[in-house]
Scaffold this motif. Structure first.
Motif, PDB file in Angstrom:
ATOM      1  N   ASN A 168      43.757  26.188  47.278  1.00 43.45           N
ATOM      2  CA  ASN A 168      44.793  25.483  46.514  1.00 43.45           C
ATOM      3  C   ASN A 168      44.566  25.546  45.008  1.00 43.45           C
ATOM      4  OD1 ASN A 168      42.730  23.620  46.123  1.00 43.45           O
ATOM      5  ND2 ASN A 168      43.540  22.156  47.622  1.00 43.45           N
ATOM      6  N   SER A 169      43.476  26.194  44.584  1.00 42.85           N
ATOM      7  CA  SER A 169      43.223  26.307  43.149  1.00 42.85           C
ATOM      8  C   SER A 169      42.296  27.483  42.888  1.00 42.85           C
ATOM      9  CB  SER A 169      42.586  25.014  42.623  1.00 42.85           C
ATOM     10  OG  SER A 169      42.157  25.166  41.291  1.00 42.85           O
ATOM     11  N   VAL A 170      42.632  28.286  41.886  1.00 42.28           N
ATOM     12  CA  VAL A 170      41.774  29.392  41.451  1.00 42.28           C
ATOM     13  C   VAL A 170      41.761  29.408  39.926  1.00 42.28           C
ATOM     14  CG1 VAL A 170      41.341  31.880  41.482  1.00 42.28           C
ATOM     15  CG2 VAL A 170      42.363  30.781  43.479  1.00 42.28           C
ATOM     16  N   GLU A 171      40.565  29.291  39.366  1.00 44.69           N
ATOM     17  CA  GLU A 171      40.400  29.345  37.913  1.00 44.69           C
ATOM     18  C   GLU A 171      39.646  30.618  37.557  1.00 44.69           C
ATOM     19  OE1 GLU A 171      38.407  25.810  36.742  1.00 44.69           O
ATOM     20  OE2 GLU A 171      39.841  24.478  37.753  1.00 44.69           O
ATOM     21  N   ILE A 172      40.264  31.454  36.729  1.00 40.57           N
ATOM     22  CA  ILE A 172      39.673  32.729  36.343  1.00 40.57           C
ATOM     23  C   ILE A 172      39.276  32.654  34.883  1.00 40.57           C
ATOM     24  CG2 ILE A 172      40.025  35.233  36.252  1.00 40.57           C
ATOM     25  CD1 ILE A 172      42.445  34.722  38.175  1.00 40.57           C
ATOM     26  N   ASP A 173      38.025  32.982  34.612  1.00 43.11           N
ATOM     27  CA  ASP A 173      37.526  32.957  33.236  1.00 43.11           C
ATOM     28  C   ASP A 173      36.968  34.338  32.925  1.00 43.11           C
ATOM     29  OD1 ASP A 173      36.721  32.220  30.747  1.00 43.11           O
ATOM     30  OD2 ASP A 173      35.341  30.639  31.369  1.00 43.11           O
ATOM     31  N   ASN A 174      37.816  35.175  32.357  1.00 39.35           N
ATOM     32  CA  ASN A 174      37.414  36.547  32.028  1.00 39.35           C
ATOM     33  C   ASN A 174      36.805  36.592  30.633  1.00 39.35           C
ATOM     34  OD1 ASN A 174      38.178  37.755  34.393  1.00 39.35           O
ATOM     35  ND2 ASN A 174      40.229  38.296  33.692  1.00 39.35           N
ATOM     36  N   TYR A 175      35.604  37.065  30.553  1.00 37.52           N
ATOM     37  CA  TYR A 175      34.961  37.257  29.255  1.00 37.52           C
ATOM     38  C   TYR A 175      33.819  38.239  29.409  1.00 37.52           C
ATOM     39  CZ  TYR A 175      31.571  33.881  31.188  1.00 37.52           C
ATOM     40  OH  TYR A 175      30.671  33.230  31.991  1.00 37.52           O
ATOM     41  N   SER A 176      33.364  38.753  28.318  1.00 43.30           N
ATOM     42  CA  SER A 176      32.164  39.585  28.279  1.00 43.30           C
ATOM     43  C   SER A 176      31.199  38.963  27.281  1.00 43.30           C
ATOM     44  CB  SER A 176      32.498  41.024  27.875  1.00 43.30           C
ATOM     45  OG  SER A 176      33.352  41.623  28.821  1.00 43.30           O
ATOM     46  N   ILE A 177      29.925  39.341  27.363  1.00 44.83           N
ATOM     47  CA  ILE A 177      28.920  38.744  26.498  1.00 44.83           C
ATOM     48  C   ILE A 177      28.275  39.807  25.626  1.00 44.83           C
ATOM     49  CG2 ILE A 177      26.684  37.578  26.446  1.00 44.83           C
ATOM     50  CD1 ILE A 177      27.458  36.109  28.938  1.00 44.83           C
ATOM     51  N   ARG A 184      37.815  36.024  25.522  1.00 46.42           N
ATOM     52  CA  ARG A 184      37.987  35.079  26.633  1.00 46.42           C
ATOM     53  C   ARG A 184      39.446  34.990  27.047  1.00 46.42           C
ATOM     54  NH1 ARG A 184      33.888  30.209  26.987  1.00 46.42           N
ATOM     55  NH2 ARG A 184      33.840  30.068  29.253  1.00 46.42           N
ATOM     56  N   ASP A 185      39.701  35.123  28.354  1.00 44.11           N
ATOM     57  CA  ASP A 185      41.053  35.056  28.909  1.00 44.11           C
ATOM     58  C   ASP A 185      40.988  34.145  30.134  1.00 44.11           C
ATOM     59  OD1 ASP A 185      43.594  35.417  29.845  1.00 44.11           O
ATOM     60  OD2 ASP A 185      43.306  37.498  30.489  1.00 44.11           O
ATOM     61  N   GLN A 186      41.508  32.924  30.009  1.00 45.33           N
ATOM     62  CA  GLN A 186      41.413  31.939  31.082  1.00 45.33           C
ATOM     63  C   GLN A 186      42.763  31.737  31.751  1.00 45.33           C
ATOM     64  OE1 GLN A 186      39.635  28.927  28.419  1.00 45.33           O
ATOM     65  NE2 GLN A 186      37.901  28.846  29.839  1.00 45.33           N
ATOM     66  N   SER A 187      42.745  31.713  33.079  1.00 40.06           N
ATOM     67  CA  SER A 187      43.970  31.521  33.858  1.00 40.06           C
ATOM     68  C   SER A 187      43.687  30.513  34.964  1.00 40.06           C
ATOM     69  CB  SER A 187      44.445  32.840  34.476  1.00 40.06           C
ATOM     70  OG  SER A 187      44.648  33.822  33.481  1.00 40.06           O
ATOM     71  N   ASN A 188      44.536  29.489  35.058  1.00 41.78           N
ATOM     72  CA  ASN A 188      44.383  28.457  36.085  1.00 41.78           C
ATOM     73  C   ASN A 188      45.590  28.473  37.008  1.00 41.78           C
ATOM     74  OD1 ASN A 188      41.998  27.625  34.842  1.00 41.78           O
ATOM     75  ND2 ASN A 188      43.053  26.124  33.567  1.00 41.78           N
ATOM     76  N   LEU A 189      45.354  28.834  38.264  1.00 36.16           N
ATOM     77  CA  LEU A 189      46.404  28.906  39.272  1.00 36.16           C
ATOM     78  C   LEU A 189      46.243  27.754  40.254  1.00 36.16           C
ATOM     79  CD1 LEU A 189      45.981  32.690  39.836  1.00 36.16           C
ATOM     80  CD2 LEU A 189      48.189  31.705  39.224  1.00 36.16           C
ATOM     81  N   SER A 190      47.373  27.216  40.744  1.00 34.04           N
ATOM     82  CA  SER A 190      47.288  26.119  41.703  1.00 34.04           C
ATOM     83  C   SER A 190      48.539  26.094  42.571  1.00 34.04           C
ATOM     84  CB  SER A 190      47.134  24.777  40.973  1.00 34.04           C
ATOM     85  OG  SER A 190      48.265  24.521  40.149  1.00 34.04           O
ATOM     86  N   ARG A 191      48.383  25.446  43.728  1.00 35.39           N
ATOM     87  CA  ARG A 191      49.505  25.171  44.618  1.00 35.39           C
ATOM     88  C   ARG A 191      49.113  23.970  45.485  1.00 35.39           C
ATOM     89  NH1 ARG A 191      49.011  30.168  49.042  1.00 35.39           N
ATOM     90  NH2 ARG A 191      46.901  29.661  49.748  1.00 35.39           N
ATOM     91  N   LYS A 192      50.114  23.214  45.942  1.00 34.80           N
ATOM     92  CA  LYS A 192      49.813  22.029  46.747  1.00 34.80           C
ATOM     93  C   LYS A 192      49.586  22.393  48.205  1.00 34.80           C
ATOM     94  CE  LYS A 192      52.080  18.569  43.841  1.00 34.80           C
ATOM     95  NZ  LYS A 192      53.103  17.488  43.780  1.00 34.80           N
ATOM     96  N   THR A 193      50.381  23.321  48.735  1.00 36.84           N
ATOM     97  CA  THR A 193      50.230  23.757  50.123  1.00 36.84           C
ATOM     98  C   THR A 193      50.324  25.267  50.183  1.00 36.84           C
ATOM     99  OG1 THR A 193      52.605  23.673  50.647  1.00 36.84           O
ATOM    100  CG2 THR A 193      51.343  21.631  50.899  1.00 36.84           C
ATOM    101  N   SER A 194      49.901  25.821  51.295  1.00 39.34           N
ATOM    102  CA  SER A 194      49.905  27.283  51.448  1.00 39.34           C
ATOM    103  C   SER A 194      51.320  27.850  51.533  1.00 39.34           C
ATOM    104  CB  SER A 194      49.117  27.678  52.705  1.00 39.34           C
ATOM    105  OG  SER A 194      49.695  27.093  53.864  1.00 39.34           O
ATOM    106  N   SER A 195      52.304  27.005  51.815  1.00 41.37           N
ATOM    107  CA  SER A 195      53.688  27.487  51.908  1.00 41.37           C
ATOM    108  C   SER A 195      54.379  27.542  50.550  1.00 41.37           C
ATOM    109  CB  SER A 195      54.490  26.581  52.852  1.00 41.37           C
ATOM    110  OG  SER A 195      54.529  25.251  52.359  1.00 41.37           O
ATOM    111  N   GLU A 196      53.742  26.981  49.523  1.00 46.69           N
ATOM    112  CA  GLU A 196      54.337  26.969  48.193  1.00 46.69           C
ATOM    113  C   GLU A 196      53.846  28.155  47.368  1.00 46.69           C
ATOM    114  OE1 GLU A 196      53.681  23.303  46.199  1.00 46.69           O
ATOM    115  OE2 GLU A 196      54.531  22.063  47.794  1.00 46.69           O
ATOM    116  N   PRO A 197      54.666  28.632  46.415  1.00 49.54           N
ATOM    117  CA  PRO A 197      54.206  29.711  45.530  1.00 49.54           C
ATOM    118  C   PRO A 197      53.160  29.199  44.552  1.00 49.54           C
ATOM    119  CG  PRO A 197      56.357  28.910  44.827  1.00 49.54           C
ATOM    120  CD  PRO A 197      56.057  28.226  46.131  1.00 49.54           C
TER     121      PRO A 197
END
Length: 445
Positions: free
Chosen positions: A121-130, A140-153
């Motif tokens: 129900n949640s995926v947080e992506i933190d793209n960066y290099s050191i 740094r490129d941060q993306s936060n994805l979420s959904r309440k149920t598996s049937s929702e986009p």
């Protein structure tokens, strides 16, 4: 010492070897062993190249359950092979149906996370290099994805819904990459680090631990709170399920190697290629010898947010207070001409209306309270189940650095550029990554 948790293959192999029956006698002398390809592969005294495959099964105590040397197939007899025991000279013919392999991936459970994509129900992506020389996080490129149920986009934080929409196809590819993340090799962690990761206190940094982590591409920097936090050479992903299980995936150094090197080690991190005008970057790929892989560090924690909103306790309604005025006996007994009676009817009429509303609310409260208590109990059970999953997974992940393929890494290394697409023909602002962030790295001397 990695667990052979590929249970189906292990069970089939064990059953076929332990149940092997020697049939016809093929030879009785040592000199005949090369003819049947049953020379012991561990025999250092023999100069013969006609060696067989030695298969030994032992129980937990080390007791030998079965030990055979399997040679070549008997001519014109499909499924029949020459076989002998290492402690015997005689060679026999036996029917054998084995699917033997010395590949690491063939004997393990390759599905590393055992994660059900439907529960995400949640995926947080933190793209960066050191930049380790300057101690900085780059791009740094941060993306936060979420959904309440598996049937929702899936929804993405910061999306301009007027001109942009989530690229659900790319999200599905990333989620599938999490669901089917396969490992191609492992490396043992230092014993102290293994112990630390199995305790709630976490990692206790010392020079040896930092050196070992740093060699795999995992470093420590001072965070905003002043404490030490792990950073990875190529970013990280945090994935959370509706069980409250939160996976932290840290992506370390990339390296190239043969299949055996990727499985077992003995490789060096990638170095910049030597200047050679005639050598092309894809030459190694075409040769099929070297493969790109990457170190992965996995930890798990319990996140109650994944279970959804905490049940809200209903508010018990308050009973209205009775009027201080004398209660009229009945409408029939009242005398409208009596001023006292008329004066008392109003407060009691209002009270009766409030009492009726209270009685309805009280009945509803009892039902709501029962539901709340049931929901609270169910949540407590989910918490216990989730915490157990976390404990079991952390014990599983604590001992090993994992190695994943370059393709698996790229499937997970999504960013705003791939996760967002224009809602109309007007292109959206795809972004170019975040600012350069200075960090206070602590490197062992």
């Amino acid at each position: 010492n990695y667990p052979a948790d590929g249970k189906d293959r292990l069970a089939k192999c064990a059953a076929s070897v332990i149940g092997l029956k020697r049939e016809t006698l093929a030879g009785q002398r040592d000199a005949e062993h090369p003819e049947f390809d049953v020379v012991d592969p561990f025999d250092e005294k023999s100069d013969s190249l006609k060696r067989g495959q030695r298969i030994a099964l032992k129980d937990e105590s080390g007791k030998v359950l079965a030990d055979y040397i399997v040679g070549k197939q008997v001519p014109s007899r499909s499924g029949y092979f020459y076989v002998r025991r290492p402690d015997e000279k005689a060679t026999y013919i036996a029917k054998i149906s084995l699917d033997l392999s010395t590949k690491f991936a063939d004997w393990i459970e390759p599905d590393l996370l055992k994660l059900d994509a439907m529960k995400l129900n949640s995926v947080e992506i933190d793209n960066y290099s050191i930049d380790t020389d300057k101690g900085r996080i780059l791009g740094r490129d941060q993306s936060n994805l979420s959904r309440k149920t598996s049937s929702e986009p899936w929804k993405l934080d910061g999306l301009d819904e007027a001109t942009e929409e989530v690229n659900q196809d790319e999200v599905r590819k990333m989620v599938d990459g999490l669901d089917n993340l396969k490992i191609v090799g492992v490396r043992p962690k230092p014993a102290k680090l293994q112990r630390d990761l199995k305790l709630e206190e976490g990692i206790k940094l010392d020079q040896a631990t930092m050196i070992d982590l740093g060699m795999k591409g995992f470093l420590f920097a001072r965070g905003e709170s002043g404490g030490q936090q792990m950073v990875s050479k190529e970013g990280e992903v945090v994935a959370r399920t509706d069980q409250g299980v939160q996976y932290q995936l840290h992506f370390g150094d990339v390296f190239s190697g043969t299949e055996e090197e990727i499985e077992f080690g003995f490789t060096k991190p990638d170095e910049p290629p030597a200047e050679d005008a005639e050598k092309k970057p894809e030459d190694d790929k075409k040769s099929g010898v070297l493969k790109k892989s990457r170190y992965l560090f996995v930890t798990v924690s319990f996140s109650p947010e994944g279970l959804g909103e905490q049940p809200t306790e209903p508010t018990k309604p308050e009973a209205p207070e009775e009027p201080t005025a004398e209660k009229p006996a009945s409408r029939a007994a009242t005398d409208p001409a009596d001023a006292t009676v008329a004066e008392n009817v109003g407060p009691w009429s209002e009270y009766n209306a409030q009492k009726s509303a209270y009685d309805l609310a009280a009945a509803g409260f009892e039902g709501a309270k029962s539901k709340y208590e049931a929901d609270l109990k169910a949540r407590e059970e989910k918490v216990k189940a989730g915490e157990k999953i976390v404990k079991d997974l952390n014990h599983r992940f604590a001992d090993w650095y994992y190695v994943i393929s370059g393709d698996s890494f790229e499937n997970l290394r999504q960013g705003r550029k791939t996760l967002v697409k224009p809602k109309s023909q007007t292109p959206g602002d795809q972004g170019t990554g975040g600012p350069v962030n200075p960090l206070n790295f602590n490197f062992p001397k």
